[in-house]
Design a protein around this motif. Structure first.
Motif, short mmCIF file in Angstrom:
data_model
loop_
_atom_site.label_atom_id
_atom_site.label_comp_id
_atom_site.label_asym_id
_atom_site.label_seq_id
_atom_site.Cartn_x
_atom_site.Cartn_y
_atom_site.Cartn_z
N THR A 1 -11.92 -24.94 -40.90
CA THR A 1 -10.90 -25.94 -40.55
C THR A 1 -11.49 -27.34 -40.61
O THR A 1 -10.89 -28.26 -41.18
N VAL A 2 -12.68 -27.52 -40.04
CA VAL A 2 -13.34 -28.83 -40.06
C VAL A 2 -13.69 -29.23 -41.49
O VAL A 2 -13.49 -30.38 -41.90
N LEU A 3 -14.19 -28.29 -42.27
CA LEU A 3 -14.52 -28.58 -43.68
C LEU A 3 -13.27 -29.00 -44.45
O LEU A 3 -13.32 -29.93 -45.26
N ASP A 4 -12.16 -28.32 -44.20
CA ASP A 4 -10.90 -28.67 -44.87
C ASP A 4 -10.42 -30.06 -44.45
O ASP A 4 -10.01 -30.86 -45.29
N ALA B 1 -22.05 -20.16 -46.95
CA ALA B 1 -21.39 -18.87 -47.10
C ALA B 1 -20.78 -18.43 -45.78
O ALA B 1 -21.27 -18.77 -44.71
N ARG B 2 -19.71 -17.70 -45.89
CA ARG B 2 -19.04 -17.02 -44.78
C ARG B 2 -18.71 -17.91 -43.58
O ARG B 2 -18.95 -17.53 -42.44
N PRO B 3 -18.12 -19.10 -43.80
CA PRO B 3 -17.81 -19.94 -42.64
C PRO B 3 -16.73 -19.30 -41.77
O PRO B 3 -15.81 -18.66 -42.28
N THR B 4 -16.85 -19.50 -40.48
CA THR B 4 -15.83 -19.03 -39.55
C THR B 4 -14.58 -19.89 -39.72
O THR B 4 -14.61 -20.96 -40.34
N GLU B 5 -13.45 -19.44 -39.16
CA GLU B 5 -12.21 -20.21 -39.24
C GLU B 5 -12.37 -21.61 -38.65
O GLU B 5 -11.88 -22.58 -39.21
N ALA B 6 -13.06 -21.70 -37.52
CA ALA B 6 -13.26 -23.01 -36.88
C ALA B 6 -14.04 -23.96 -37.79
O ALA B 6 -13.69 -25.13 -37.92
N LEU C 1 -22.85 -19.25 -42.37
CA LEU C 1 -22.17 -19.77 -41.19
C LEU C 1 -21.31 -18.72 -40.48
O LEU C 1 -20.44 -19.07 -39.68
N ALA C 2 -21.56 -17.45 -40.74
CA ALA C 2 -20.76 -16.38 -40.15
C ALA C 2 -20.84 -16.35 -38.62
O ALA C 2 -19.89 -15.92 -37.96
N ASP C 3 -21.95 -16.81 -38.06
CA ASP C 3 -22.13 -16.79 -36.60
C ASP C 3 -22.12 -18.19 -36.00
O ASP C 3 -22.64 -18.41 -34.91
N THR C 4 -21.55 -19.15 -36.74
CA THR C 4 -21.45 -20.53 -36.26
C THR C 4 -20.04 -20.74 -35.70
O THR C 4 -19.06 -20.71 -36.44
#
Length: 111
Positions: free
Chosen positions: A88-91, A80-85, A49-52
């Motif tokens: 945040t949703v996952l949290d 792997a590698r989720p962006t901050e955005a 998810l680095a580019d999501t």
């Protein structure tokens, strides 16, 4: 428009890289990509998810559906590698307990 890049590692792990937004339209594509991998015998999948840049409930639903279908086949889906955005949703949805984000694609199945 979201693009999906799909690769398979030498150890048979499918890697899906969505680029863009995982919204209602892209979620349908992601479900299809994941279903094709599972139907083709790939039961361990990493979604990079680095580019999501964004994810909504439809995107989350596609990921959870992927977890279910891979686990039914004795495998698993990892992110792997989720962006901050995305993180945040996952949290906020407590999905970090199910999808447990990994720092790297290569190390996603190292446990």
């Amino acid at each position: 428009m979201t693009e999906f890049h799909v690769d398979t590692t030498a150890s048979g792990i499918g890697v899906v890289r969505p680029e863009g937004r995982l919204n209602m339209v892209a979620a349908r594509q992601l479900k299809s990509v994941l279903a094709d991998l599972v139907a083709g015998g790939t039961h361990r999948i990493v979604v990079d998810l680095a580019d999501t840049s964004f994810i909504d409930s439809s995107g989350l639903g596609a990921l959870i559906g992927g977890v279910k279908s891979t686990r039914q086949q004795g495998g698993d889906l990892r992110i792997a590698r989720p962006t901050e955005a995305v993180l945040t949703v996952l949290d906020l949805t407590n999905l970090t307990k199910i999808l447990r984000p990994r720092d790297t694609v290569d190390g996603a199945f190292d446990d």
